[in-house]
Enzyme design. Structure first.
Site, mmCIF file in Angstrom:
data_model
loop_
_atom_site.group_PDB
_atom_site.id
_atom_site.type_symbol
_atom_site.label_atom_id
_atom_site.label_comp_id
_atom_site.label_asym_id
_atom_site.label_seq_id
_atom_site.Cartn_x
_atom_site.Cartn_y
_atom_site.Cartn_z
ATOM 1 N N ASP A 181 0.853 -1.187 0.000
ATOM 2 C CA ASP A 181 0.000 0.000 0.000
ATOM 3 C C ASP A 181 0.891 1.241 0.000
ATOM 4 O O ASP A 181 1.868 1.319 0.749
ATOM 5 C CB ASP A 181 -0.914 -0.004 1.228
ATOM 6 C CG ASP A 181 -2.042 0.992 1.089
ATOM 7 O OD1 ASP A 181 -3.207 0.584 1.033
ATOM 8 O OD2 ASP A 181 -1.748 2.218 1.031
ATOM 9 N N ASN A 186 -12.829 -2.684 3.039
ATOM 10 C CA ASN A 186 -13.726 -1.537 3.135
ATOM 11 C C ASN A 186 -14.746 -1.651 2.014
ATOM 12 O O ASN A 186 -14.373 -1.812 0.850
ATOM 13 C CB ASN A 186 -12.938 -0.223 2.991
ATOM 14 C CG ASN A 186 -11.977 -0.010 4.147
ATOM 15 O OD1 ASN A 186 -12.294 -0.320 5.299
ATOM 16 N ND2 ASN A 186 -10.791 0.507 3.849
ATOM 17 N N VAL A 235 -10.903 3.063 -3.556
ATOM 18 C CA VAL A 235 -10.645 2.456 -4.869
ATOM 19 C C VAL A 235 -11.707 1.376 -5.073
ATOM 20 O O VAL A 235 -11.768 0.403 -4.306
ATOM 21 C CB VAL A 235 -9.227 1.845 -4.954
ATOM 22 C CG1 VAL A 235 -9.013 1.203 -6.326
ATOM 23 C CG2 VAL A 235 -8.168 2.917 -4.686
ATOM 24 N N HIS A 254 -10.571 -5.264 -2.815
ATOM 25 C CA HIS A 254 -9.220 -5.640 -2.390
ATOM 26 C C HIS A 254 -9.220 -5.935 -0.903
ATOM 27 O O HIS A 254 -10.042 -5.413 -0.152
ATOM 28 C CB HIS A 254 -8.215 -4.525 -2.712
ATOM 29 C CG HIS A 254 -8.646 -3.182 -2.219
ATOM 30 N ND1 HIS A 254 -9.566 -2.407 -2.893
ATOM 31 C CD2 HIS A 254 -8.297 -2.474 -1.114
ATOM 32 C CE1 HIS A 254 -9.767 -1.292 -2.217
ATOM 33 N NE2 HIS A 254 -9.019 -1.303 -1.134
ATOM 34 N N HIS A 293 -6.956 -5.560 2.516
ATOM 35 C CA HIS A 293 -5.786 -4.963 3.168
ATOM 36 C C HIS A 293 -5.243 -6.026 4.119
ATOM 37 O O HIS A 293 -5.989 -6.547 4.952
ATOM 38 C CB HIS A 293 -6.175 -3.753 4.018
ATOM 39 C CG HIS A 293 -6.717 -2.592 3.254
ATOM 40 N ND1 HIS A 293 -5.973 -1.466 2.983
ATOM 41 C CD2 HIS A 293 -7.940 -2.360 2.714
ATOM 42 C CE1 HIS A 293 -6.712 -0.594 2.317
ATOM 43 N NE2 HIS A 293 -7.915 -1.105 2.144
HETATM 44 P P1 AMP Z 1 -9.572 1.582 0.247
HETATM 45 O O1 AMP Z 1 -9.594 2.922 0.918
HETATM 46 O O2 AMP Z 1 -10.031 0.425 1.113
HETATM 47 O O3 AMP Z 1 -10.304 1.614 -1.086
HETATM 48 O O4 AMP Z 1 -8.056 1.248 -0.038
HETATM 49 C C1 AMP Z 1 -7.366 1.759 -1.131
HETATM 50 C C2 AMP Z 1 -5.917 1.732 -0.768
HETATM 51 O O5 AMP Z 1 -5.174 1.826 -1.962
HETATM 52 C C3 AMP Z 1 -5.461 2.882 0.141
HETATM 53 O O6 AMP Z 1 -4.932 2.344 1.348
HETATM 54 C C4 AMP Z 1 -4.388 3.577 -0.688
HETATM 55 O O7 AMP Z 1 -3.297 4.016 0.099
HETATM 56 C C5 AMP Z 1 -3.980 2.501 -1.672
HETATM 57 N N1 AMP Z 1 -3.459 2.959 -2.954
HETATM 58 C C6 AMP Z 1 -3.991 3.887 -3.778
HETATM 59 N N2 AMP Z 1 -3.233 4.009 -4.882
HETATM 60 C C7 AMP Z 1 -2.209 3.134 -4.754
HETATM 61 C C8 AMP Z 1 -1.087 2.790 -5.555
HETATM 62 N N3 AMP Z 1 -0.858 3.374 -6.738
HETATM 63 N N4 AMP Z 1 -0.238 1.845 -5.110
HETATM 64 C C9 AMP Z 1 -0.443 1.256 -3.912
HETATM 65 N N5 AMP Z 1 -1.488 1.528 -3.112
HETATM 66 C C10 AMP Z 1 -2.355 2.461 -3.518
#
Ligand code: AMP
Length: 116
Positions: free
Chosen positions: A31, A87, A96, A100, A102
């Site tokens: 992340d 989430n 996003v 996914h 975490h």
């Molecule tokens: P969520 O908020 O559950 O949708 O998690 C999305 C996660 O993606 C967040 O923890 C971000 O820090 C992570 N994220 C967004 N863009 C990238 C990226 N390019 N590479 C790695 N992690 C990312």
């Protein structure tokens, strides 16, 4: 048709990213804004916007992600203590919209609680 998410672009190779693990169904990478000393994302190649959109057709894929979470935890040496978070929806902190997991570890998580 909605535009591809950043995770679809990572999976497509448009954004160079080091994969900690990959197979034909999922990829795993760090992340970019870690919430714990170990914080990786496990992302299915097939995009499902959020968990609530998954159907029984996705059962095998979702099971695969869970099994691979344990495998990846062993790769990272954190199999004895890690937390998995999904989430679902903006109200729950999803940013996003490509399902996914975490995987977080090496942090003192509060006992019996969901925060911290
Ligand atoms: P969520 O908020 O559950 O949708 O998690 C999305 C996660 O993606 C967040 O923890 C971000 O820090 C992570 N994220 C967004 N863009 C990238 C990226 N390019 N590479 C790695 N992690 C990312």
């Amino acid at each position: 048709m909605s535009s591809p998410t950043i995770f679809s672009r990572i999976i497509a190779g448009e954004i160079p990213t080091d994969f900690i693990y990959e197979d034909e169904f999922c990829v795993c990478f760090k992340d970019v804004h870690p919430q714990a000393p170990t914080h990786v994302l496990i992302v299915p190649r097939h995009p499902i916007p959020k968990l609530a959109d998954a159907t029984t057709a996705d059962q095998t894929l979702l099971g695969h992600l869970m099994v691979k979470a344990g495998h990846i935890a062993r790769l990272l040496g954190v199999e004895e203590a890690f937390r998995l978070v999904v989430n679902n929806g903006a109200g729950a902190g999803q940013t996003v919209f490509h399902l996914h997991l975490h995987l977080m570890a090496n942090k003192k998580f509060s006992e019996g609680g969901l925060n911290g």
